[in-house]
Write a protein that holds these residues in place. Structure first.
Motif, mmCIF file in Angstrom:
data_model
loop_
_atom_site.group_PDB
_atom_site.id
_atom_site.type_symbol
_atom_site.label_atom_id
_atom_site.label_comp_id
_atom_site.label_asym_id
_atom_site.label_seq_id
_atom_site.Cartn_x
_atom_site.Cartn_y
_atom_site.Cartn_z
ATOM 1 N N GLY A 52 0.745 -1.637 -0.338
ATOM 2 C CA GLY A 52 -0.254 0.299 -0.026
ATOM 3 C C GLY A 52 0.359 1.313 -0.121
ATOM 4 N N LEU A 53 2.112 0.905 -0.619
ATOM 5 C CA LEU A 53 3.020 2.181 -0.461
ATOM 6 C C LEU A 53 3.141 2.798 -1.884
ATOM 7 N N ALA A 54 2.123 2.341 -2.759
ATOM 8 C CA ALA A 54 2.740 2.986 -4.128
ATOM 9 C C ALA A 54 3.640 2.952 -4.856
ATOM 10 N N LYS A 55 4.092 1.657 -4.625
ATOM 11 C CA LYS A 55 5.877 1.179 -4.861
ATOM 12 C C LYS A 55 5.134 0.729 -6.612
ATOM 13 N N THR A 56 3.503 -0.246 -6.922
ATOM 14 C CA THR A 56 3.259 -0.469 -7.996
ATOM 15 C C THR A 56 2.904 0.797 -8.976
ATOM 16 N N LEU A 57 2.233 1.953 -8.536
ATOM 17 C CA LEU A 57 2.371 2.794 -9.032
ATOM 18 C C LEU A 57 3.586 3.938 -9.426
ATOM 19 N N ALA A 58 4.109 4.058 -8.278
ATOM 20 C CA ALA A 58 5.676 4.467 -8.907
ATOM 21 C C ALA A 58 5.903 4.680 -10.467
ATOM 22 N N VAL A 59 6.480 3.677 -10.278
ATOM 23 C CA VAL A 59 6.992 2.774 -11.826
ATOM 24 C C VAL A 59 6.472 2.175 -13.140
ATOM 25 N N LYS A 60 4.965 2.243 -12.745
ATOM 26 C CA LYS A 60 3.223 2.669 -13.651
ATOM 27 C C LYS A 60 3.861 4.032 -14.454
ATOM 28 N N SER A 61 3.446 4.609 -13.120
ATOM 29 C CA SER A 61 3.368 6.416 -13.938
ATOM 30 C C SER A 61 4.935 6.969 -14.520
ATOM 31 N N LEU A 62 6.075 5.959 -14.397
ATOM 32 C CA LEU A 62 7.249 6.826 -14.512
ATOM 33 C C LEU A 62 7.075 5.688 -16.133
ATOM 34 N N ALA A 63 7.027 4.935 -16.429
ATOM 35 C CA ALA A 63 6.845 3.943 -17.690
ATOM 36 C C ALA A 63 5.939 4.988 -18.620
ATOM 37 N N GLU A 64 4.776 5.741 -18.297
ATOM 38 C CA GLU A 64 4.049 5.881 -18.718
ATOM 39 C C GLU A 64 4.631 7.497 -18.997
ATOM 40 N N ALA A 65 5.844 8.213 -18.357
ATOM 41 C CA ALA A 65 6.271 10.147 -18.197
ATOM 42 C C ALA A 65 7.628 9.372 -19.488
ATOM 43 N N ILE A 66 8.151 7.825 -19.660
ATOM 44 C CA ILE A 66 9.035 7.881 -20.622
ATOM 45 C C ILE A 66 8.231 7.613 -21.044
ATOM 46 N N GLY A 67 6.914 6.726 -21.996
ATOM 47 C CA GLY A 67 6.772 6.330 -23.619
ATOM 48 C C GLY A 67 7.148 5.118 -23.150
ATOM 49 N N GLY A 68 7.248 4.376 -22.411
ATOM 50 C CA GLY A 68 8.051 3.099 -22.616
ATOM 51 C C GLY A 68 6.953 1.745 -22.339
ATOM 52 N N GLN A 69 6.868 0.411 -21.938
ATOM 53 C CA GLN A 69 6.651 -0.649 -22.403
ATOM 54 C C GLN A 69 6.132 -0.529 -20.613
ATOM 55 N N PHE A 70 4.875 -1.063 -19.584
ATOM 56 C CA PHE A 70 5.012 -1.676 -18.911
ATOM 57 C C PHE A 70 4.468 -2.568 -18.343
ATOM 58 N N HIS A 71 5.294 -3.468 -17.885
ATOM 59 C CA HIS A 71 4.667 -5.235 -17.294
ATOM 60 C C HIS A 71 4.529 -5.203 -15.940
ATOM 61 N N ARG A 72 3.551 -5.719 -15.463
ATOM 62 C CA ARG A 72 4.016 -6.639 -13.899
ATOM 63 C C ARG A 72 3.678 -8.053 -13.851
ATOM 64 N N VAL A 73 4.380 -8.664 -12.758
ATOM 65 C CA VAL A 73 3.938 -9.989 -12.935
ATOM 66 C C VAL A 73 4.017 -9.928 -11.700
ATOM 67 N N GLN A 74 2.946 -10.914 -11.515
ATOM 68 C CA GLN A 74 2.898 -10.801 -9.003
ATOM 69 C C GLN A 74 2.819 -12.099 -9.307
ATOM 70 N N PHE A 75 4.292 -12.654 -8.450
ATOM 71 C CA PHE A 75 5.099 -13.703 -8.194
ATOM 72 C C PHE A 75 4.007 -14.318 -7.819
ATOM 73 N N THR A 76 3.937 -16.182 -7.056
ATOM 74 C CA THR A 76 3.457 -16.872 -6.605
ATOM 75 C C THR A 76 4.047 -18.143 -6.742
ATOM 76 N N PRO A 77 4.031 -18.838 -5.653
ATOM 77 C CA PRO A 77 4.984 -20.407 -5.453
ATOM 78 C C PRO A 77 4.637 -21.070 -6.709
ATOM 79 N N ASP A 78 3.214 -20.599 -7.302
ATOM 80 C CA ASP A 78 3.036 -21.726 -8.758
ATOM 81 C C ASP A 78 3.992 -21.554 -10.062
ATOM 82 N N LEU A 109 9.807 -3.453 -15.743
ATOM 83 C CA LEU A 109 9.516 -5.011 -14.986
ATOM 84 C C LEU A 109 9.234 -4.691 -13.817
ATOM 85 N N LEU A 110 7.963 -4.892 -13.223
ATOM 86 C CA LEU A 110 7.734 -4.249 -12.252
ATOM 87 C C LEU A 110 7.358 -6.460 -11.607
#
Length: 330
Positions: A52-78, A109-110
């Motif tokens: 809840g400390l805006a870590k995902t929002l920070a990297v996503k916003s940075l990606a939008e500002a530099i016009g780059g692609q952004f992907h998020r992977v939620q790591f799970t045990p499977d 990449l997050l």
């Protein structure tokens, strides 16, 4: 800089990018600054903080500002490595195997909660982080440029997590600790949550960012600063060098030479962010904890005495002579 403040007309592209990101991210100035430093220095960041400390929002916003692609992977045990880097799939109409690339083929990449995935999945990121390429079958594919991995881990849970091996942790240029916002910042966060989110504009493009990286590469680093970085790294392996022999029992392994390299590269990028054509000692000292804290392997005695890597590094920094500030040439 507050997101509501007017941006000076003379602001450079870095300031404009930060201004745009702070339209959605409140506070977190150290994290944002280090994300920019990592982009310019071509490094990766490991971020530790509660949810809840805006870590995902920070990297996503940075990606939008530099016009780059952004992907998020939620790591799970499977998860399996193919879920990260891609795999070969049999195409029945043609009778051939085709490569289906994974989410690592992006600019930012997050890797969310990276310590929730088993070691073989974590290790799947090693090649792409170090070599910026992925080998699938017999084919090697390069990831886009620029490329930044921002991995997060939750420090408050111990069950169902897999600690990152030292070999992988060392691949991260910095480990940034994210804390809670101040009451004033949290008020702004709640206030913004009551209104529709601000639409971010693309300030630069990946090609412009590549030019900024090359400009940061030209920042002058005096040999005395390189010597200072090496001294800090050596002091983590042998604290007696700086008169701290009592710390020896707390350190099992010190920082590798990659720490010295990362500290100089990050300081050079930070000097560029701060508008200088040369690095100064403060650039190194400001980043020393972020670059070194995850590279120390502490002994059980340190854990029993409730000592953290930051505690040990603070003493090393206080006892290591800091060189005099110099400009371009002495």
């Amino acid at each position: 800089m507050n997101g509501n403040d007017a941006l000076p007309a003379s602001a450079g592209p870095i300031e404009k990018v930060l201004y745009e990101v702070k339209k959605t991210v409140v506070g977190q100035d150290p994290l944002l600054e280090r994300m920019i430093v990592a982009l310019l220095a071509r490094g990766h960041i490991l971020v530790e903080g509660v949810p809840g400390l805006a870590k995902t929002l920070a990297v996503k916003s940075l990606a939008e500002a530099i016009g780059g692609q952004f992907h998020r992977v939620q790591f799970t045990p499977d998860l399996v490595p193919a879920d990260i880097v891609g795999t070969r799939i049999y195409h029945q109409p043609t009778g051939e195997f085709q490569v289906q690339i994974g989410p690592v083929f992006t600019n930012l990449l997050l890797a969310d909660e990276i310590n929730r995935a088993p070691a073989k999945v974590q290790s799947a990121l090693l090649e792409v982080m170090q070599e910026r390429q992925v080998t699938i079958g017999r084919e090697t594919h390069r990831v886009p440029d620029p490329f930044l991995v921002m991995a997060t881990q939750n420090p408050i849970e111990n069950e169902g997590v897999y600690p990152l091996p030292e070999a992988q942790v060392d691949r991260f240029m910095m480990k940034v600790l994210v804390g809670y916002p101040t009451p004033g910042e949290e008020f702004v966060v709640v206030e913004r949550a009551l209104a529709p989110g601000a639409a971010l504009q693309r300030i630069i493009d990946p090609e412009t960012l590549s030019g900024l990286q090359q400009a940061a590469d030209r920042v002058y680093v005096d040999p005395s600063l390189i010597e200072f970085a090496v001294s800090l790294a050596h002091a983590t392996r042998d604290p007696a060098r700086v008169g701290l022999s009592d710390l020896t029992r707390y350190i099992t392994f010190g920082a590798s030479p990659r720490a010295s390299i990362s500290l100089v590269l990050a300081a050079r990028a930070l000097a560029y962010v701060r508008g200088r054509e040369y690095a100064v000692p403060q650039d190194l000292t400001d980043l020393a904890l972020d670059v070194l804290r995850h590279r120390l392997v502490l002994s059980y005695e340190a854990l029993s005495d409730d000592l953290t890597p930051d505690d040990i590094l603070a003493k090393i920094l206080a006892n290591t002579p800091v060189p005099e500030p110099v400009g371009r040439g002495r």
